[in-house]
Structures are given as C-alpha cells and as structure tokens.
Scaffold this active site. Sequence first.
Site, PDB file in Angstrom:
ATOM      1  N   GLY A   6      -7.850  -3.869  14.887  1.00 58.54           N
ATOM      2  CA  GLY A   6      -7.750  -3.660  13.377  1.00 58.54           C
ATOM      3  C   GLY A   6      -8.943  -3.486  12.602  1.00 58.54           C
ATOM      4  O   GLY A   6      -8.602  -3.975  11.400  1.00 58.54           O
ATOM      5  N   GLY A   9      -8.581  -1.986   8.708  1.00 54.73           N
ATOM      6  CA  GLY A   9      -7.594  -2.470   7.575  1.00 54.73           C
ATOM      7  C   GLY A   9      -8.462  -3.272   6.835  1.00 54.73           C
ATOM      8  O   GLY A   9      -9.678  -3.270   6.578  1.00 54.73           O
ATOM      9  N   GLN A  10      -7.742  -3.938   5.577  1.00 55.78           N
ATOM     10  CA  GLN A  10      -8.164  -4.699   4.621  1.00 55.78           C
ATOM     11  C   GLN A  10      -8.899  -5.677   4.983  1.00 55.78           C
ATOM     12  O   GLN A  10     -10.053  -5.741   4.425  1.00 55.78           O
ATOM     13  CB  GLN A  10      -7.043  -5.425   3.620  1.00 55.78           C
ATOM     14  CG  GLN A  10      -7.628  -5.614   2.115  1.00 55.78           C
ATOM     15  CD  GLN A  10      -6.454  -6.739   1.730  1.00 55.78           C
ATOM     16  OE1 GLN A  10      -5.514  -7.132   2.280  1.00 55.78           O
ATOM     17  NE2 GLN A  10      -6.475  -6.937   0.528  1.00 55.78           N
ATOM     18  N   ASP A  32      -9.772   0.426  16.246  1.00 53.88           N
ATOM     19  CA  ASP A  32      -8.575   0.610  15.533  1.00 53.88           C
ATOM     20  C   ASP A  32      -7.828   1.625  16.286  1.00 53.88           C
ATOM     21  O   ASP A  32      -8.403   2.511  16.740  1.00 53.88           O
ATOM     22  CB  ASP A  32      -9.037   1.089  13.926  1.00 53.88           C
ATOM     23  CG  ASP A  32      -8.206   0.542  13.086  1.00 53.88           C
ATOM     24  OD1 ASP A  32      -8.053  -0.349  12.112  1.00 53.88           O
ATOM     25  OD2 ASP A  32      -7.085   1.566  12.874  1.00 53.88           O
ATOM     26  N   ILE A  33      -6.556   1.743  15.501  1.00 57.48           N
ATOM     27  CA  ILE A  33      -5.678   2.999  16.151  1.00 57.48           C
ATOM     28  C   ILE A  33      -6.207   4.406  15.893  1.00 57.48           C
ATOM     29  O   ILE A  33      -5.988   5.276  16.487  1.00 57.48           O
ATOM     30  CB  ILE A  33      -4.066   2.759  15.749  1.00 57.48           C
ATOM     31  CG1 ILE A  33      -3.247   3.833  16.536  1.00 57.48           C
ATOM     32  CG2 ILE A  33      -4.155   3.007  14.213  1.00 57.48           C
ATOM     33  CD1 ILE A  33      -1.874   3.195  16.949  1.00 57.48           C
ATOM     34  N   ARG A  34      -6.873   4.528  14.653  1.00 63.39           N
ATOM     35  CA  ARG A  34      -7.514   5.859  14.607  1.00 63.39           C
ATOM     36  C   ARG A  34      -9.040   5.675  14.078  1.00 63.39           C
ATOM     37  O   ARG A  34      -9.302   4.403  13.788  1.00 63.39           O
ATOM     38  CB  ARG A  34      -6.934   6.359  13.304  1.00 63.39           C
ATOM     39  CG  ARG A  34      -6.813   5.416  11.967  1.00 63.39           C
ATOM     40  CD  ARG A  34      -6.011   6.262  10.865  1.00 63.39           C
ATOM     41  NE  ARG A  34      -4.600   5.974  11.238  1.00 63.39           N
ATOM     42  CZ  ARG A  34      -4.204   4.777  10.541  1.00 63.39           C
ATOM     43  NH1 ARG A  34      -4.735   4.006  10.031  1.00 63.39           N
ATOM     44  NH2 ARG A  34      -2.677   4.632  10.881  1.00 63.39           N
ATOM     45  N   TYR A 137       8.263  -9.413   8.931  1.00 57.29           N
ATOM     46  CA  TYR A 137       6.927  -9.761   8.782  1.00 57.29           C
ATOM     47  C   TYR A 137       6.888 -11.256   9.171  1.00 57.29           C
ATOM     48  O   TYR A 137       6.113 -11.731  10.103  1.00 57.29           O
ATOM     49  CB  TYR A 137       6.047  -9.180   7.719  1.00 57.29           C
ATOM     50  CG  TYR A 137       4.894  -9.627   7.782  1.00 57.29           C
ATOM     51  CD1 TYR A 137       3.778  -9.301   8.552  1.00 57.29           C
ATOM     52  CD2 TYR A 137       4.217 -10.585   6.677  1.00 57.29           C
ATOM     53  CE1 TYR A 137       2.426  -9.580   8.404  1.00 57.29           C
ATOM     54  CE2 TYR A 137       3.033 -11.052   6.527  1.00 57.29           C
ATOM     55  CZ  TYR A 137       2.165 -10.572   7.463  1.00 57.29           C
ATOM     56  OH  TYR A 137       0.686 -10.953   7.220  1.00 57.29           O
TER      57      TYR A 137
HETATM   58  N1  SER Z   1      -0.343 -10.251   2.117  1.00 57.97           N
HETATM   59  C1  SER Z   1       0.787 -10.013   2.855  1.00 57.97           C
HETATM   60  C2  SER Z   1       1.946  -9.374   2.438  1.00 57.97           C
HETATM   61  O1  SER Z   1       1.974  -9.204   1.276  1.00 57.97           O
HETATM   62  C3  SER Z   1       1.043 -11.840   3.286  1.00 57.97           C
HETATM   63  O2  SER Z   1       0.610 -12.060   4.392  1.00 57.97           O
HETATM   64  O3  SER Z   1       2.415  -8.714   3.295  1.00 57.97           O
END
Ligand code: SER
Length: 312
Positions: A6, A9-10, A32-34, A137
């Site tokens: 990943g 990502g951020q 990463d996936i792409r 999540y």
């Molecule tokens: N920053 C994340 C979210 O908002 C929380 O882990 O999903």
Amino acid sequence: MILIIGAGGQVGQELTANLREKHGRDKVVASDIREIEGLDAPFEKLDAMDGSRLREIVDKYGVKEVYHLAALLSATAEKQIKFAWELNMQSLFHVLELAKEKVIDKIFWPSSIAVFGPTTPKQNTPQETVTEPTTVYGISKLAGERWCEYYAKKFGVDVRSIRYPGLIGYKTMPGGGTTDYAVDIYHQALENGSYECFLEEGTYLPMMYMEDAIRATIELMEAAPEKIKVRSSYNLSAISFSPKEVAESIQREIPDFTISYAPDFRQKIAESWPQSINDSKAREDWNWKENYNLDKMSSDMLLHLKAQKGLK
Ligand code: SER
C-alpha cells in the site's frame, strides 16, 4: 529488506520516502495494487489479497520486515462492506502467516481510533476499554488487532501496531476516511478561501500531523522487542480539534477564510469515535511524544502547500 504494502496511499508514500532516506532506496521495496506516479523502483504491483504473489515478492527480495498499510478506510468501507472486510482481513492473514512461518521477522500493521464505538468513553479514551465499533472499517480493525495479539502470543510473531488518529499531511492526499476533511480544508483555504465541511462544527476528533505519525511508526518499529508490551495496538495521541477550531487556526494566517457546514453520513461515523485518546502506554513503553500542536501544524501545512501551489 523492507516491503511496504500500500505504498501509494496517504501513509505509504510518506513512509516509503522516509524509510528509503534512512536505509537507502534499494533496501525498501514499494508495492501497491497499481503503478504509482513518483514512486521509484524497486516497485512491485501487488494485490494485497493475493497471498502467493506476496510470497513471490518476499522471496525475490529476501524481505524481512513488512509494513502492511493496504486497507479500505472508514467512509469507503461503508459502501463496499464485503470487499472491505475481505481486503482488510485476508491481507493481514497473509502477512501474519509469513511471520508465523519465520519467512519474515517483523510486521507493522496500522489500526485506528475506529476500533472504538459509541459505548466507549469519549474523553481520554483508555488503552483498554469498551470496543464496540459500529463501522465496517472499525470492525475489521478490531478483529485485526485481536489476530495480531493472537499471533504474537501463540506463535511469537513480532507484530507492532498503532491506533492512528486522523492523519494530516501536505505531501499526500487521504482517500475515503472520515477525518479527511482536516487535510482538504487546508487545500481549499489556499485555493478558494472557503471550505464546506462534511462534519458539524463541534465534532471533536483525535488527529495527528503526518510527521509525528511517521516518526511514531519508525520509533515503534525500532524499539527493543521487550519494550513492546501491547501486541494488539497502541493508543496514540497528539491533538484533538473540531472543524471550527481548525478553521480558526487557519484564520490566524488567512483572516478572510470562511467555513460552512453540510454534514453527511460521515457525521455519524465521527460521532461514534472518541474525542481524545489516552496514550500513556505508548509514552511509557517506547517514549512516544508528539511535536506538533494545532497551530504549529497549521503553519507548517500552509507554508508547504503554498510552495506546492506556487502561492505567496
Ligand atoms: N482516518 C481514518 C478514517 O477516517 C481513521 O483511521 O477512516
């Protein structure tokens, strides 16, 4: 050899850059996936749910340490329930299994303040408390924490984790989170002088400047194993603020900046999370301490974003 899953990502982009600076570019494999623009080699395309491809990459480079950052975040996961669960869980299992088999030595896996829910004490939330998350999540992160601790205790796997608060940085954009407004607001302040927030003005959430979060991650990973007493995931805190407060902090530098509010489904997610976090365990066990408060973060964000956007 280190593998980042990943890496686009951020957190991934910043962590990859940081670890490469520290250990040398060729010691850190980004995946990463792409394909990700700006991510140098070594890079491998990897779907984190593909266990055999992961094994292939680990073998190819002799990877010993994995930072597994691939996940669907809180807002996106609500819209793709089954996929979010499968991605967030299966990918973790693949990495834990590699460590159980002693193919790799060490894992970092991020958890989140999303493991908490409406029945959790909202202020100064303790390390050990009620965890009844109400988001997809959050459910996946809580289950992941339990599995990390299980693999650590049962099989001696060296897995380390942080419950990240909302993360704010100028180098990368977040995607699909509830705390993302706190990044976007700085961009909009500079580009348009105004921002429409998807959370209500008084919604307090735990947050952290990216520089602190990256340093925390690396400090946790470098700590001696016996210091790591929490093998589920560490509470970690720096700042708590509401949209109104971050807007005021921006107004100290951009007096004309205005904010309006149009809360959407993310408001409910935010309301289910704590407002501030007690991270005394992280402070005791591996000497965690943040460097940035709200105003210091705002100044730094605006300074760098202005330069990025070619503004004075
Ligand atoms: N920053 C994340 C979210 O908002 C929380 O882990 O999903």
